[in-house]
Design a protein around this motif. Structure first.
Motif, mmCIF file in Angstrom:
data_model
loop_
_atom_site.group_PDB
_atom_site.id
_atom_site.type_symbol
_atom_site.label_atom_id
_atom_site.label_comp_id
_atom_site.label_asym_id
_atom_site.label_seq_id
_atom_site.Cartn_x
_atom_site.Cartn_y
_atom_site.Cartn_z
ATOM 1 N N GLU A 179 0.873 -1.080 -0.096
ATOM 2 C CA GLU A 179 0.047 -0.021 -0.064
ATOM 3 C C GLU A 179 0.942 1.356 -0.058
ATOM 4 O OE1 GLU A 179 -3.397 2.092 2.653
ATOM 5 O OE2 GLU A 179 -2.919 0.178 2.985
ATOM 6 N N GLU A 180 2.040 1.412 0.840
ATOM 7 C CA GLU A 180 2.700 2.341 0.787
ATOM 8 C C GLU A 180 3.384 2.647 -0.622
ATOM 9 O OE1 GLU A 180 5.576 3.184 4.043
ATOM 10 O OE2 GLU A 180 4.233 2.140 5.269
ATOM 11 N N GLN A 181 3.816 1.533 -1.138
ATOM 12 C CA GLN A 181 4.361 1.673 -2.627
ATOM 13 C C GLN A 181 3.502 2.153 -3.557
ATOM 14 O OE1 GLN A 181 6.156 -2.010 -3.299
ATOM 15 N NE2 GLN A 181 7.222 -2.010 -1.481
ATOM 16 N N ILE A 182 2.154 1.991 -3.490
ATOM 17 C CA ILE A 182 1.044 2.207 -4.411
ATOM 18 C C ILE A 182 0.932 3.658 -4.163
ATOM 19 C CG2 ILE A 182 -1.142 2.432 -4.991
ATOM 20 C CD1 ILE A 182 -1.231 -1.135 -4.419
ATOM 21 N N ASN A 183 0.863 4.298 -2.946
ATOM 22 C CA ASN A 183 0.155 5.507 -2.524
ATOM 23 C C ASN A 183 1.465 6.550 -3.072
ATOM 24 O OD1 ASN A 183 -2.154 4.749 -1.598
ATOM 25 N ND2 ASN A 183 -1.172 4.951 0.728
ATOM 26 N N GLU A 184 2.854 6.168 -3.008
ATOM 27 C CA GLU A 184 3.850 6.828 -3.165
ATOM 28 C C GLU A 184 3.999 6.994 -4.871
ATOM 29 O OE1 GLU A 184 8.658 7.588 -2.151
ATOM 30 O OE2 GLU A 184 7.898 5.508 -2.784
ATOM 31 N N LEU A 185 3.730 5.887 -5.462
ATOM 32 C CA LEU A 185 3.718 5.891 -6.888
ATOM 33 C C LEU A 185 2.709 6.883 -7.549
ATOM 34 C CD1 LEU A 185 5.502 4.398 -8.987
ATOM 35 C CD2 LEU A 185 3.563 2.666 -9.424
ATOM 36 N N GLU A 186 1.573 6.799 -6.976
ATOM 37 C CA GLU A 186 0.595 7.950 -7.384
ATOM 38 C C GLU A 186 0.988 9.331 -7.285
ATOM 39 O OE1 GLU A 186 -3.049 7.013 -5.373
ATOM 40 O OE2 GLU A 186 -3.716 5.032 -6.314
ATOM 41 N N ALA A 187 1.580 9.618 -5.969
ATOM 42 C CA ALA A 187 2.213 10.997 -5.696
ATOM 43 C C ALA A 187 3.272 11.294 -6.705
ATOM 44 C CB ALA A 187 2.471 11.038 -4.330
ATOM 45 N N LYS A 239 10.298 -5.193 0.991
ATOM 46 C CA LYS A 239 10.137 -4.388 2.017
ATOM 47 C C LYS A 239 10.404 -2.845 2.016
ATOM 48 C CE LYS A 239 11.007 -8.537 5.160
ATOM 49 N NZ LYS A 239 11.695 -9.311 5.900
ATOM 50 N N TYR A 240 10.432 -2.291 0.980
ATOM 51 C CA TYR A 240 10.595 -0.972 0.658
ATOM 52 C C TYR A 240 9.202 -0.325 1.567
ATOM 53 C CZ TYR A 240 10.477 3.840 -1.214
ATOM 54 O OH TYR A 240 10.410 5.105 -1.407
ATOM 55 N N PRO A 241 9.291 0.656 2.296
ATOM 56 C CA PRO A 241 10.629 1.612 2.358
ATOM 57 C C PRO A 241 11.514 1.524 3.789
ATOM 58 C CG PRO A 241 8.635 2.669 3.455
ATOM 59 C CD PRO A 241 8.170 1.359 3.020
ATOM 60 N N ASP A 242 11.254 0.221 4.326
ATOM 61 C CA ASP A 242 12.245 -0.369 5.407
ATOM 62 C C ASP A 242 13.662 -0.914 4.915
ATOM 63 O OD1 ASP A 242 10.504 0.310 7.437
ATOM 64 O OD2 ASP A 242 9.596 -1.716 7.567
ATOM 65 N N GLU A 269 20.167 5.782 3.038
ATOM 66 C CA GLU A 269 20.398 5.251 4.475
ATOM 67 C C GLU A 269 19.862 6.239 5.283
ATOM 68 O OE1 GLU A 269 24.838 4.905 4.479
ATOM 69 O OE2 GLU A 269 24.619 2.976 3.293
ATOM 70 N N GLU A 270 19.914 7.538 5.168
ATOM 71 C CA GLU A 270 19.297 8.653 6.154
ATOM 72 C C GLU A 270 17.767 8.560 5.991
ATOM 73 O OE1 GLU A 270 20.870 12.351 4.988
ATOM 74 O OE2 GLU A 270 23.049 11.805 5.459
ATOM 75 N N ASN A 271 17.151 8.001 5.093
ATOM 76 C CA ASN A 271 15.651 8.116 5.074
ATOM 77 C C ASN A 271 15.065 6.574 4.824
ATOM 78 O OD1 ASN A 271 14.935 11.044 4.447
ATOM 79 N ND2 ASN A 271 16.647 10.454 3.180
ATOM 80 N N LEU A 272 15.832 5.642 5.681
ATOM 81 C CA LEU A 272 15.041 4.258 5.676
ATOM 82 C C LEU A 272 13.793 4.349 6.803
ATOM 83 C CD1 LEU A 272 18.086 1.780 6.210
ATOM 84 C CD2 LEU A 272 16.663 1.985 4.373
ATOM 85 N N GLY A 273 12.946 3.559 6.338
ATOM 86 C CA GLY A 273 11.517 3.806 7.077
ATOM 87 C C GLY A 273 10.663 4.666 6.726
ATOM 88 N N MET A 274 11.019 5.422 5.778
ATOM 89 C CA MET A 274 10.114 6.572 5.035
ATOM 90 C C MET A 274 10.119 6.209 3.514
ATOM 91 S SD MET A 274 10.957 9.940 7.326
ATOM 92 C CE MET A 274 12.587 9.645 7.056
ATOM 93 N N VAL A 275 8.953 6.540 2.910
ATOM 94 C CA VAL A 275 8.971 6.614 1.416
ATOM 95 C C VAL A 275 9.834 7.659 1.141
ATOM 96 C CG1 VAL A 275 6.629 5.551 0.970
ATOM 97 C CG2 VAL A 275 6.980 8.191 1.441
ATOM 98 N N MET A 276 10.721 7.433 -0.018
ATOM 99 C CA MET A 276 12.016 8.484 -0.188
ATOM 100 C C MET A 276 12.137 8.754 -1.487
ATOM 101 S SD MET A 276 15.364 5.699 0.293
ATOM 102 C CE MET A 276 14.331 4.887 1.886
ATOM 103 N N ILE A 277 11.565 8.229 -2.491
ATOM 104 C CA ILE A 277 11.563 8.498 -3.924
ATOM 105 C C ILE A 277 11.732 10.105 -4.432
ATOM 106 C CG2 ILE A 277 10.915 8.307 -6.265
ATOM 107 C CD1 ILE A 277 12.047 5.664 -5.080
#
Length: 239
Positions: free
Chosen positions: A6-14, A59-62, A92-100
């Protein structure tokens, strides 16, 4: 439990809405897409460009996504290496958050830096060439600045050259004189025609002639054609 899909789909749309003109989906499983990033226009409208390819891992964004530079314009190999290293640091600084979006924005800043560096290198090169041209012009106009060191070096070299020239000249004269005949020596050395007189004068052996002995020579009845003519006998008769 994190819903990675779900996190990946939401980021992709944004991401698609933000980078609409430069976003391209390559595949859905795994999710892979490209985003083309341009620098701001530099001097003379110079720009650099990189097309980044991202692929989501399970396991993105972890875990960080996979990335590579799919294509580029006006970038050198060293620039590409810098961009990849920079992406690793940002991920490495943004692991755990969507980061694209964060990664793409960081790359765009890096591209702007590269354009500025190119401009600075070009200006430094231009200034360097101008300085070299000015220095060359000064040297041509003023000549070499004389210092004690270079004067002494020049003096030693000059004296050595003069000594060598004199040595060669003297050798040529000696070789030439060794090949001359007596007549040629006499003609080339005008001191030879006065050397005997000078020798007599220097030694004090002056020669004096008694002219009275020859005053009545015309009165003598001399028959030199006579076969019995004997000057010694005439002298003995007078005695």
């Amino acid at each position: 439990m994190t819903d990675y899909a779900e996190e990946q789909i939401n980021e992709l749309e944004a991401i698609e809405s933000i980078y609409e003109d430069s976003f391209t989906v390559l595949s859905e499983k795994p999710t892979s897409f490209t985003i083309t990033v341009n620098s701001d226009a530099g001097k003379d409208h110079e720009m650099v460009e990189a097309t980044l390819k991202f692929t989501y891992v399970e396991k993105y964004p972890d875990e960080p996504p996979l990335w590579e530079i799919d294509s580029q314009e006006n970038l050198e190999d060293s620039d590409l290496e810098d961009i990849l290293t920079f992406l690793q640091q940002q991920a490495e600084e943004n692991l755990g958050m969507v980061m694209i979006f964060t990664l793409v924005s960081a790359v765009q800043e890096k591209l702007n830096e590269i354009v500025d560096q190119k401009k600075n290198r070009r200006e430094e090169e231009t200034e360097r060439k101008e300085r070299e041209a000015e220095e060359a012009e000064k040297v041509a106009f003023q000549g070499t600045v004389v210092t004690i060191e270079n004067f002494l070096a020049w003096k030693a070299k000059f004296e050595a050259e003069m000594f060598e020239l004199k040595r060669k000249k003297q050798k040529e004269i000696e070789e030439k004189q060794n090949k001359l005949t007596g007549k040629q020596l006499f003609e080339t050395d005008h001191n030879l025609d006065t050397s005997d007189i000078q020798f007599l004068e220097d030694t004090g052996n002056n020669v004096e002639v008694d002219e009275s002995l020859f005053q009545d020579i015309d009165d003598l009845d001399l028959d030199e054609d006579d076969p019995d003519f004997d000057p010694l006998a005439m002298g003995s008769d007078e005695d």
